[in-house]
Write a protein that holds these residues in place. Sequence first.
Motif, mmCIF file in Angstrom:
data_model
loop_
_atom_site.group_PDB
_atom_site.id
_atom_site.type_symbol
_atom_site.label_atom_id
_atom_site.label_comp_id
_atom_site.label_asym_id
_atom_site.label_seq_id
_atom_site.Cartn_x
_atom_site.Cartn_y
_atom_site.Cartn_z
ATOM 1 N N LEU A 71 -102.054 4.760 22.527
ATOM 2 C CA LEU A 71 -101.129 5.882 22.378
ATOM 3 C C LEU A 71 -99.707 5.360 22.463
ATOM 4 N N ARG A 72 -98.904 5.706 21.456
ATOM 5 C CA ARG A 72 -97.467 5.438 21.528
ATOM 6 C C ARG A 72 -96.726 6.729 21.875
ATOM 7 N N ALA A 73 -95.754 6.620 22.765
ATOM 8 C CA ALA A 73 -94.958 7.777 23.173
ATOM 9 C C ALA A 73 -93.474 7.436 23.067
ATOM 10 N N THR A 74 -92.657 8.472 22.954
ATOM 11 C CA THR A 74 -91.211 8.270 22.968
ATOM 12 C C THR A 74 -90.736 8.083 24.405
ATOM 13 N N GLN A 75 -89.431 7.906 24.578
ATOM 14 C CA GLN A 75 -88.864 7.629 25.898
ATOM 15 C C GLN A 75 -89.061 8.814 26.845
ATOM 16 N N PHE A 76 -89.294 8.498 28.115
ATOM 17 C CA PHE A 76 -89.471 9.541 29.124
ATOM 18 C C PHE A 76 -88.119 10.112 29.544
ATOM 19 N N HIS A 77 -88.133 11.378 29.980
ATOM 20 C CA HIS A 77 -86.934 11.978 30.564
ATOM 21 C C HIS A 77 -86.394 11.115 31.709
ATOM 22 N N GLU A 78 -87.311 10.587 32.519
ATOM 23 C CA GLU A 78 -86.900 9.799 33.679
ATOM 24 C C GLU A 78 -86.112 8.555 33.270
ATOM 25 N N LEU A 79 -86.476 7.953 32.146
ATOM 26 C CA LEU A 79 -85.755 6.770 31.677
ATOM 27 C C LEU A 79 -84.314 7.111 31.330
ATOM 28 N N LEU A 80 -84.116 8.248 30.660
ATOM 29 C CA LEU A 80 -82.758 8.640 30.305
ATOM 30 C C LEU A 80 -81.931 8.948 31.543
ATOM 31 N N PHE A 128 -82.320 1.565 15.802
ATOM 32 C CA PHE A 128 -82.250 2.729 16.703
ATOM 33 C C PHE A 128 -81.430 3.840 16.065
ATOM 34 N N ARG A 129 -80.312 3.475 15.454
ATOM 35 C CA ARG A 129 -79.458 4.486 14.828
ATOM 36 C C ARG A 129 -80.192 5.186 13.684
ATOM 37 N N ALA A 130 -81.038 4.451 12.978
ATOM 38 C CA ALA A 130 -81.818 5.032 11.884
ATOM 39 C C ALA A 130 -83.013 5.854 12.377
ATOM 40 N N GLY A 131 -83.236 5.872 13.682
ATOM 41 C CA GLY A 131 -84.335 6.670 14.232
ATOM 42 C C GLY A 131 -85.675 5.991 14.185
ATOM 43 N N GLY A 132 -85.703 4.667 14.176
ATOM 44 C CA GLY A 132 -86.969 3.955 14.137
ATOM 45 C C GLY A 132 -87.842 4.180 15.355
ATOM 46 N N HIS A 133 -87.264 4.701 16.433
ATOM 47 C CA HIS A 133 -87.994 4.933 17.680
ATOM 48 C C HIS A 133 -88.407 6.397 17.838
ATOM 49 N N LEU A 134 -88.250 7.196 16.796
ATOM 50 C CA LEU A 134 -88.567 8.623 16.876
ATOM 51 C C LEU A 134 -89.957 8.907 16.319
ATOM 52 N N ALA A 135 -90.587 9.926 16.875
ATOM 53 C CA ALA A 135 -91.884 10.398 16.367
ATOM 54 C C ALA A 135 -91.647 11.670 15.572
ATOM 55 N N ARG A 136 -90.973 11.536 14.462
ATOM 56 C CA ARG A 136 -90.629 12.711 13.648
ATOM 57 C C ARG A 136 -91.912 13.385 13.169
ATOM 58 N N GLY A 137 -91.949 14.711 13.310
ATOM 59 C CA GLY A 137 -93.138 15.452 12.943
ATOM 60 C C GLY A 137 -94.210 15.436 14.002
ATOM 61 N N ARG A 138 -93.940 14.756 15.129
ATOM 62 C CA ARG A 138 -94.921 14.698 16.218
ATOM 63 C C ARG A 138 -94.279 15.208 17.502
ATOM 64 N N ALA A 139 -93.569 16.328 17.413
ATOM 65 C CA ALA A 139 -92.887 16.912 18.570
ATOM 66 C C ALA A 139 -93.881 17.754 19.366
ATOM 67 N N LEU A 140 -94.762 17.091 20.086
ATOM 68 C CA LEU A 140 -95.833 17.790 20.784
ATOM 69 C C LEU A 140 -95.462 18.174 22.208
ATOM 70 N N GLY A 141 -94.443 17.517 22.754
ATOM 71 C CA GLY A 141 -94.045 17.831 24.115
ATOM 72 C C GLY A 141 -93.448 19.227 24.210
ATOM 73 N N THR A 142 -93.413 19.773 25.416
ATOM 74 C CA THR A 142 -92.869 21.119 25.620
ATOM 75 C C THR A 142 -91.591 21.126 26.449
ATOM 76 N N PRO A 143 -91.573 20.559 27.673
ATOM 77 C CA PRO A 143 -90.342 20.604 28.456
ATOM 78 C C PRO A 143 -89.207 19.835 27.772
ATOM 79 N N THR A 144 -88.037 20.448 27.735
ATOM 80 C CA THR A 144 -86.860 19.799 27.178
ATOM 81 C C THR A 144 -86.196 18.930 28.246
ATOM 82 N N PHE A 145 -85.196 18.169 27.822
ATOM 83 C CA PHE A 145 -84.454 17.358 28.786
ATOM 84 C C PHE A 145 -83.749 18.250 29.798
ATOM 85 N N GLU A 146 -83.218 19.378 29.340
ATOM 86 C CA GLU A 146 -82.587 20.312 30.270
ATOM 87 C C GLU A 146 -83.585 20.873 31.281
#
Length: 251
Positions: free
Chosen positions: A125-134, A220-238
């Motif tokens: 499983l690949r995941a994007t960055q965690f809220h905690e990392l930011l 990174f600027r081009a979004g190579g680290h994004l899971a576009r179309g795979r926005a499965l998470g629910t809680p936002t950063f806020e």
Amino acid sequence: MTTILVTGGTGTLGRLVTERLHTDGHEVRVLSRHSPPYAVDLREGGPVLDAALDGTEVVVHCATTPRGGDERAAAHLIAAARRARVRHLVHVSIVGVNRVPFGYYRSKLAVERLVAESGTDWTLLRATQFHELLVALFGALARPPVMLLPAGVPDQPVAASEVARRLARLAAGPPAGRVEDLGGPEVRSLSSLARAYLAATGRRRPVLDVPLPGRAYRAFRAGGHLARGRALGTPTFEDHLAARFGDPGRR
């Protein structure tokens, strides 16, 4: 009930995976450098690693460090898992490791290859960055009087708890190879996320976007680290900030 070993089981993700697996009724063993009875530095291996894997059916590999050694650690884990006849190896990686030429990402991609070639049935499983990392990143960047950020970089942070939930389900199921990536609910500019962090923590800092050189920055600027179309998470950063820091207006 399945006997499952979680490497890095005291870390941000591993702790949540362990809790979820316990809740689901599994017998869970926690492996980390400083957590007996299975205190092991995977980069070194050794007899305690073999003891941790003895009788283990599934391994969830969460242990990682950006300081180097992930490939050596994975090699030791895989060799020990084969000796113990572990039937399923579940590994978590990062979205974009195959697209962003960043040193840590290259190491993560190399570990993916080791898992795929391990001879043990596996799930990735690949995941994007965690809220905690930011939060940790912004905390460090907010120390100077001006907060400097790489210009034009988007991000798609995800709740570590949701990644843990997905990993627990995968560990309880059959080996599935590489599964669909898991991303957070929003693609946001790094500067907008940083301003949300500053507001939540009550800090006042000007935010300055700075262009950087190099292929990794361009990816990174081009979004190579994004899971576009795979926005499965629910809680936002806020949502994460509110849960962690509360309402800044009440402090």
